[in-house]
Design an enzyme around this catalytic site. Sequence first.
Site, PDB file in Angstrom:
ATOM      1  N   GLU A  36       0.826  -1.207   0.000  1.00 48.27           N
ATOM      2  CA  GLU A  36       0.000   0.000   0.000  1.00 48.27           C
ATOM      3  C   GLU A  36       0.862   1.260   0.000  1.00 48.27           C
ATOM      4  O   GLU A  36       0.586   2.213  -0.742  1.00 48.27           O
ATOM      5  CB  GLU A  36      -0.945  -0.003   1.213  1.00 48.27           C
ATOM      6  CG  GLU A  36      -1.915  -1.176   1.223  1.00 48.27           C
ATOM      7  CD  GLU A  36      -1.311  -2.492   1.724  1.00 48.27           C
ATOM      8  OE1 GLU A  36      -0.143  -2.479   2.170  1.00 48.27           O
ATOM      9  OE2 GLU A  36      -2.014  -3.521   1.684  1.00 48.27           O
ATOM     10  N   ASN A  38       3.864   1.366  -1.084  1.00 48.95           N
ATOM     11  CA  ASN A  38       4.523   1.408  -2.405  1.00 48.95           C
ATOM     12  C   ASN A  38       3.640   2.144  -3.412  1.00 48.95           C
ATOM     13  O   ASN A  38       4.119   3.002  -4.166  1.00 48.95           O
ATOM     14  CB  ASN A  38       4.764  -0.007  -2.941  1.00 48.95           C
ATOM     15  CG  ASN A  38       5.885  -0.732  -2.218  1.00 48.95           C
ATOM     16  OD1 ASN A  38       6.646  -0.134  -1.466  1.00 48.95           O
ATOM     17  ND2 ASN A  38       5.990  -2.036  -2.432  1.00 48.95           N
ATOM     18  N   TYR A 104       9.022 -13.320   6.539  1.00 47.40           N
ATOM     19  CA  TYR A 104       8.339 -12.281   7.324  1.00 47.40           C
ATOM     20  C   TYR A 104       8.630 -12.403   8.815  1.00 47.40           C
ATOM     21  O   TYR A 104       8.670 -13.499   9.369  1.00 47.40           O
ATOM     22  CB  TYR A 104       6.817 -12.426   7.183  1.00 47.40           C
ATOM     23  CG  TYR A 104       6.251 -12.123   5.818  1.00 47.40           C
ATOM     24  CD1 TYR A 104       6.448 -10.880   5.217  1.00 47.40           C
ATOM     25  CD2 TYR A 104       5.470 -13.060   5.145  1.00 47.40           C
ATOM     26  CE1 TYR A 104       5.883 -10.595   3.972  1.00 47.40           C
ATOM     27  CE2 TYR A 104       4.903 -12.776   3.908  1.00 47.40           C
ATOM     28  CZ  TYR A 104       5.121 -11.550   3.327  1.00 47.40           C
ATOM     29  OH  TYR A 104       4.564 -11.275   2.113  1.00 47.40           O
ATOM     30  N   TYR A 105       8.733 -11.264   9.471  1.00 43.87           N
ATOM     31  CA  TYR A 105       8.763 -11.161  10.941  1.00 43.87           C
ATOM     32  C   TYR A 105       7.736 -10.095  11.306  1.00 43.87           C
ATOM     33  O   TYR A 105       8.078  -8.955  11.609  1.00 43.87           O
ATOM     34  CB  TYR A 105      10.170 -10.805  11.444  1.00 43.87           C
ATOM     35  CG  TYR A 105      11.154 -11.913  11.147  1.00 43.87           C
ATOM     36  CD1 TYR A 105      11.412 -12.902  12.086  1.00 43.87           C
ATOM     37  CD2 TYR A 105      11.765 -12.007   9.896  1.00 43.87           C
ATOM     38  CE1 TYR A 105      12.259 -13.956  11.798  1.00 43.87           C
ATOM     39  CE2 TYR A 105      12.619 -13.060   9.593  1.00 43.87           C
ATOM     40  CZ  TYR A 105      12.855 -14.034  10.547  1.00 43.87           C
ATOM     41  OH  TYR A 105      13.689 -15.077  10.260  1.00 43.87           O
ATOM     42  N   ARG A 106       6.456 -10.459  11.181  1.00 44.67           N
ATOM     43  CA  ARG A 106       5.396  -9.458  11.299  1.00 44.67           C
ATOM     44  C   ARG A 106       4.234  -9.919  12.178  1.00 44.67           C
ATOM     45  O   ARG A 106       3.283  -9.171  12.362  1.00 44.67           O
ATOM     46  CB  ARG A 106       4.882  -9.088   9.904  1.00 44.67           C
ATOM     47  CG  ARG A 106       4.148 -10.235   9.225  1.00 44.67           C
ATOM     48  CD  ARG A 106       3.905 -10.027   7.738  1.00 44.67           C
ATOM     49  NE  ARG A 106       3.227  -8.805   7.394  1.00 44.67           N
ATOM     50  CZ  ARG A 106       2.958  -8.451   6.123  1.00 44.67           C
ATOM     51  NH1 ARG A 106       3.314  -9.233   5.123  1.00 44.67           N
ATOM     52  NH2 ARG A 106       2.349  -7.320   5.869  1.00 44.67           N
ATOM     53  N   GLU A 229       4.745 -11.674 -19.947  1.00 45.25           N
ATOM     54  CA  GLU A 229       3.947 -11.608 -21.172  1.00 45.25           C
ATOM     55  C   GLU A 229       3.234 -10.269 -21.323  1.00 45.25           C
ATOM     56  O   GLU A 229       2.999  -9.808 -22.431  1.00 45.25           O
ATOM     57  CB  GLU A 229       2.856 -12.668 -21.046  1.00 45.25           C
ATOM     58  CG  GLU A 229       2.795 -13.670 -22.151  1.00 45.25           C
ATOM     59  CD  GLU A 229       1.625 -14.574 -21.861  1.00 45.25           C
ATOM     60  OE1 GLU A 229       0.478 -14.153 -22.078  1.00 45.25           O
ATOM     61  OE2 GLU A 229       1.882 -15.690 -21.381  1.00 45.25           O
ATOM     62  N   GLY A 230       2.842  -9.686 -20.201  1.00 42.93           N
ATOM     63  CA  GLY A 230       2.161  -8.401 -20.257  1.00 42.93           C
ATOM     64  C   GLY A 230       0.836  -8.417 -19.531  1.00 42.93           C
ATOM     65  O   GLY A 230       0.572  -9.284 -18.718  1.00 42.93           O
ATOM     66  N   GLY A 255       7.782  -5.603  -6.062  1.00 52.71           N
ATOM     67  CA  GLY A 255       7.342  -4.213  -6.217  1.00 52.71           C
ATOM     68  C   GLY A 255       6.799  -3.929  -7.611  1.00 52.71           C
ATOM     69  O   GLY A 255       6.171  -2.887  -7.832  1.00 52.71           O
ATOM     70  N   ASP A 258       3.020  -3.450  -7.622  1.00 54.06           N
ATOM     71  CA  ASP A 258       2.615  -2.175  -7.014  1.00 54.06           C
ATOM     72  C   ASP A 258       2.906  -1.012  -7.961  1.00 54.06           C
ATOM     73  O   ASP A 258       2.134  -0.050  -8.040  1.00 54.06           O
ATOM     74  CB  ASP A 258       3.362  -1.948  -5.689  1.00 54.06           C
ATOM     75  CG  ASP A 258       3.155  -3.100  -4.719  1.00 54.06           C
ATOM     76  OD1 ASP A 258       2.123  -3.784  -4.826  1.00 54.06           O
ATOM     77  OD2 ASP A 258       4.044  -3.325  -3.876  1.00 54.06           O
TER      78      ASP A 258
END
Length: 316
Positions: A36, A38, A104-106, A229-230, A255, A258
Amino acid sequence: MLDLVTLGESLLVFSPIQPGPLRYAVLFTKSVAGAETNVAVVITRMGLRAGWIGRVGDDELGRYLLSSIRGEGVDTSRVIVDPEAPTGLYLKEARRPGEVHIYYYRKGSAGSRLGPQDVDPSYIANSRALYVSGITSALGEQCHAAVMKAVQTAQEHNIPVYFDPNYRSKLWSADAARRAWLQLLPHCDVLLPSTEEAQILVGAGSPEEMAQRLLRLGPRLVLLKTGEEGVWDASDASLRFVGSPRRGHVVDPVGAGDAFSGGFIAGQLRGLDALESARLGALLASYAVEALGDTQGIPTYKELTEEVRLASDVHR
Ligand code: KDG
């Protein structure tokens, strides 16, 4: 008035400066991550105004997150500094260039303690667009309730909602994700799924088949991202292939989605049509993957228009 509001967890990411197994890494870079924020940063790079609702811990990492995100020009006036929980983080491992593993450490982080009480309807009502990602709903029931409140508020005020499912298999199962996404989708205008996420929602098929099935779930527009590919742009009337601008080589793929979402939304906010907006998104995604970090490779709108000859209406 803000152009875009978003909500969710922002994290610190520590990335080794050399590829290889994490256990041998010695030197790391520290930067900001979180789908978010980002997208919010991409919006400000494109010369527009974005605001972020979230929580950070009352700790050194939280202070770093806040100052970095604020430093990018994102409004952080609705961010809560939570003294009860730490700021989340993750470690990024590049076994070889371009192949990334995330740890992750969340769990129990300040960001994951977001709830509906943190969502001020007037903040959303005074913006031109809302972006939400499926990651927030994956963090817990209160987080999902916060996202539901945000999308319902936006819908009540005729503010377009952009939704990227952003499936994270380390956070929840595909079944749990589908259940939450199906609650969100009737309130969303634009869906930005990958092929994998589309399959979770509507099963396998050609881009045309999947896009048509996705449109029946509520959004007026579906942008199906098929990786290198797009992108396919589907609206009620048609399905068009947007393509994928190939530039340099991929340094860090995290990223890219995003950057695409942020570029697409920025295009829409600048009055471009869906196809031109998707082209802007695809172009920004191609920049994002050329640099280490989620948003570091993304140019400003001024740099972009100076460097690349886009379709004339991008210069509005
Ligand atoms: O989209 C990039 C994000 O995945 C990354 O920055 C971290 O938000 C993140 C997540 O939860 O995976």
